[in-house]
Design a protein around this motif. Structure first.
Motif, short mmCIF file in Angstrom:
data_model
loop_
_atom_site.label_atom_id
_atom_site.label_comp_id
_atom_site.label_asym_id
_atom_site.label_seq_id
_atom_site.Cartn_x
_atom_site.Cartn_y
_atom_site.Cartn_z
N LEU A 204 30.09 -17.51 60.26
CA LEU A 204 29.37 -16.49 61.12
C LEU A 204 30.11 -15.69 60.60
N LEU A 205 29.70 -14.24 61.50
CA LEU A 205 29.81 -13.50 60.38
C LEU A 205 31.31 -12.28 60.27
N LEU A 206 31.78 -11.54 59.26
CA LEU A 206 33.18 -11.45 58.97
C LEU A 206 33.16 -9.97 58.62
N GLY A 207 34.03 -8.76 58.55
CA GLY A 207 33.96 -7.74 59.40
C GLY A 207 35.40 -7.24 58.93
N GLY A 208 35.86 -5.94 58.02
CA GLY A 208 36.99 -5.69 58.30
C GLY A 208 37.16 -4.66 59.46
N GLN A 209 38.68 -4.10 59.57
CA GLN A 209 38.79 -3.54 60.74
C GLN A 209 39.23 -1.50 60.08
N ASP A 210 38.66 -1.54 59.03
CA ASP A 210 38.95 -0.32 57.57
C ASP A 210 38.78 -0.11 56.03
N ILE A 211 38.86 0.87 55.88
CA ILE A 211 38.91 0.29 54.63
C ILE A 211 39.08 2.13 53.44
N SER A 212 39.78 2.11 52.71
CA SER A 212 40.12 3.26 52.01
C SER A 212 38.37 4.00 51.49
N GLU A 213 38.92 5.22 51.23
CA GLU A 213 37.43 6.24 50.74
C GLU A 213 37.70 5.56 49.38
N TYR A 214 38.10 4.67 49.00
CA TYR A 214 38.52 4.31 47.32
C TYR A 214 37.64 3.35 47.19
N ASN A 215 37.48 2.67 46.37
CA ASN A 215 36.55 2.18 45.81
C ASN A 215 37.97 0.80 44.62
N GLU A 216 38.84 1.88 44.42
CA GLU A 216 40.35 0.65 43.12
C GLU A 216 40.75 2.16 43.36
N GLY A 217 42.49 1.60 42.91
CA GLY A 217 42.89 2.82 42.30
C GLY A 217 45.14 2.89 42.27
N ALA A 218 45.20 3.90 42.92
CA ALA A 218 46.96 3.59 43.25
C ALA A 218 46.54 4.24 44.32
N HIS A 219 46.71 3.25 45.26
CA HIS A 219 46.47 3.53 47.27
C HIS A 219 47.17 2.52 48.20
N THR A 220 48.25 2.41 47.20
CA THR A 220 49.28 1.01 48.18
C THR A 220 48.88 0.66 49.45
N GLY A 221 48.80 -0.16 49.63
CA GLY A 221 48.29 -0.83 51.28
C GLY A 221 46.98 -1.06 51.23
N ASP A 222 46.34 0.06 51.02
CA ASP A 222 44.34 -0.13 51.38
C ASP A 222 43.48 -0.94 50.37
N ILE A 223 42.93 -1.09 51.41
CA ILE A 223 41.59 -2.24 50.83
C ILE A 223 40.32 -1.27 51.14
N SER A 224 39.85 -1.89 49.67
CA SER A 224 38.31 -0.97 49.22
C SER A 224 36.65 -1.76 50.16
N ALA A 225 36.38 -1.08 50.35
CA ALA A 225 34.88 -1.75 50.84
C ALA A 225 34.62 -2.93 49.73
N ARG A 226 34.97 -2.77 48.45
CA ARG A 226 34.23 -3.49 47.56
C ARG A 226 35.28 -5.06 47.45
N MET A 227 36.46 -5.26 47.69
CA MET A 227 37.34 -5.97 48.67
C MET A 227 36.89 -6.85 49.70
N LEU A 228 36.81 -6.26 50.57
CA LEU A 228 35.99 -6.73 51.99
C LEU A 228 34.66 -7.61 51.15
N LYS A 229 33.92 -6.87 50.66
CA LYS A 229 32.69 -7.85 50.17
C LYS A 229 32.55 -8.72 49.13
N GLU A 230 33.57 -8.57 48.64
CA GLU A 230 34.15 -9.97 48.10
C GLU A 230 34.09 -11.11 48.42
N LEU A 231 35.16 -11.19 49.37
CA LEU A 231 35.64 -11.67 50.35
C LEU A 231 34.47 -12.48 51.30
N GLY A 232 33.62 -12.29 50.97
CA GLY A 232 32.43 -12.41 52.80
C GLY A 232 31.89 -11.75 53.80
N CYS A 233 33.10 -10.41 53.75
CA CYS A 233 32.43 -9.24 54.89
C CYS A 233 31.26 -9.13 54.53
#
Ligand code: PGA
Length: 250
Positions: free
Chosen positions: A59-88
């Motif tokens: 099946l195809l997977l998607g996230g429900q939201d992403i941060s506008e940043y790719n990484e960094g000090a943003h507690t609780g947020d998830i980046s597009a890069r991370m979703l991509k790495e998990l197969g989204c």
């Protein structure tokens, strides 16, 4: 039955919001695996903590939201890069619950859509008006402003890479779906509005309807000329109902 007058591939995305558990992951996984060979995209957007529990082969997977940043000090947020790495392959951006709960502006939603594309995810960009705007007769202006921010943010050459979801806020989680005619009216407007920026993109872009889609109303909604499938909340948590909605789009 989805309309067959165009070559846009139908799509049904299940937005679990902050619902579900490992048991539901397993149940859905079994049911949806069989749909994989059909002529539609079925996307599950579970809470991100459950993404890895799904078998991405079937099946195809998607996230429900992403941060506008790719990484960094943003507690609780998830980046597009991370979703991509998990197969989204997809990510919802600009859902009205994010816009209201987290004060997300049109401009921030546009940045998120651009970041998603840069990281190789297809953004499912949500637009849609509150009841007061509909009652004031300003739906098109409201939705146009939401679209314009995204078109400007991603650049006109990238529009064809988007999926748009029209989700009138008054229809979300209320059991009161837009009528097929109301949905078609706004979907047609969205396609025409996008055509002003890129005509080819407008005819190819998928526009999903969201807001109290269920097994009983999906067929009539998806039969509309500019409705290419659905973004489904509550009914995506019930396996049989969700499968019936997927069948209606096929
Ligand atoms: P609903 O939610 O199907 O429960 O109305 C749709 C959504 O918010 O995406």
């Amino acid at each position: 039955m989805a309309n067959t007058m165009n070559n846009r591939r139908p799509m049904v995305a299940g937005n679990w919001k902050m619902n579900g558990n490992l048991d539901l992951v397993n149940k859905m996984q079994d049911g949806i695996g069989n749909l994989a060979k059909q002529d539609l995209d079925v996307v599950i957007c579970p809470p991100s903590v459950y993404l890895q529990a799904f078998d991405k082969q079937s099946l195809l997977l998607g996230g429900q939201d992403i941060s506008e940043y790719n990484e960094g000090a943003h507690t609780g947020d998830i980046s597009a890069r991370m979703l991509k790495e998990l197969g989204c392959r997809f990510v919802i951006v600009g859902h009205s619950e994010r816009r209201s709960d987290h004060h997300e502006s049109n401009e921030l939603v546009a940045v998120k859509a651009r970041v998603a594309l840069e990281q190789g995810l297809t953004p499912i960009v949500c637009v849609g008006e509150p009841l007061s705007v509909r009652e004031a007769g300003q739906v098109f202006d409201y939705v146009a402003a939401q679209l314009d921010a995204v078109i400007q943010g991603v650049g006109s050459t990238q529009i064809s890479q988007l999926v748009i979801a029209y989700e009138p806020i008054w229809a979300i989680g209320t059991g009161k779906s837009a009528s097929p005619e109301q949905a078609q009216d706004v979907h047609h407007f969205i396609r025409k509005h996008i055509a002003k920026a890129d005509e080819a993109a407008a005819s190819g872009i998928r526009i999903l309807y969201g807001g109290s889609v269920n097994a009983a109303n999906a067929g009539a909604l998806f039969a509309q000329a500019d409705v290419d499938g659905g973004l489904v909340g509550g009914a995506s948590l019930k396996k049989d109902e969700f499968l019936a909605i997927c069948q209606a789009a096929n």
